[in-house]
Motif scaffolding. Structure first.
Motif: not given
Length: 192
Positions: A47, A51, A53, A60, A62, A109-111
């Motif tokens: 985490t 994210p 999920s 990933w 960000k 914040h956009r993953w």
């Protein structure tokens, strides 16, 4: 007869035993480098890196949009009014004008999912450069290196899609034809 100022040296056998025990204790705590390299886990998503999920094994990045702030000049009390016991003003309060910053819109914040670093081989980067060049975003030699020119081209390609980042997203890689496309989940009929 012994000398009064003579320093006593520990027995060499005793000192050697202490050093041997210390070395043995340290060797039990430290794994050899080759064991640590072989037992390193594959990319595991936590985490802190993705994210909540996220699928284990996925990678990933960000994109952070900084907060929007507004600066307002406001009076700030430096010294309160001095009053007598009866409430008469001896000296008025003293104020100074000081800028105060307020957050109008918080940071966002956009993953987004990216190809994992192991996939970014020179051949893969060469394919990215060729695909970006075919779409008019990359002008330069195909080097197979993720250099500044390539990163700028990636950013130019992703901006119209709403992602202002020079890190190649998995969605952009799919659009370029460099990652497997996602197929819709087929509904299965119940058995019976």
């Amino acid at each position: 007869m012994t000398r009064p100022n003579a320093k006593r040296r520990p027995h060499r056998g005793f000192l050697g035993a202490i050093l041997a025990c210390g070395a043995l204790g340290l060797s039990a705590c430290v794994q050899p480098p080759e064991v640590q390299k072989r037992s390193a886990p594959p990319t595991i998503v936590t985490t802190l890196e993705a994210p909540p999920s996220a699928t284990p094994g996925s990678c990933w990045d960000k994109q952070t949009t900084p907060p929007e702030t507004k600066t307002v000049i406001e009076p700030v009390l430096v010294q309160p009014a001095q009053l007598t016991a009866t409430g008469e003003v001896i000296s008025p309060p003293i104020y100074r004008r000081k800028p105060q910053e307020y957050v109008v819109k918080p940071a966002v914040h956009r993953w987004f999912e990216i190809p994992c670093p192991a996939e970014l081989t020179p051949d893969y980067i060469s394919s990215v450069q060729r695909a970006l060049a075919a779409r008019g975003h990359y002008q330069g030699p195909v080097t197979g290196q993720l250099d500044t020119r390539t990163r700028r081209a990636i950013r130019r390609f992703q901006q119209p899609q709403g992602l202002d980042s020079d890190t190649l997203s998995l969605a952009a890689a799919r659009t370029l034809g460099l990652a497997p496309a996602l197929l819709p989940q087929a509904e299965t009929a119940p058995e019976g």
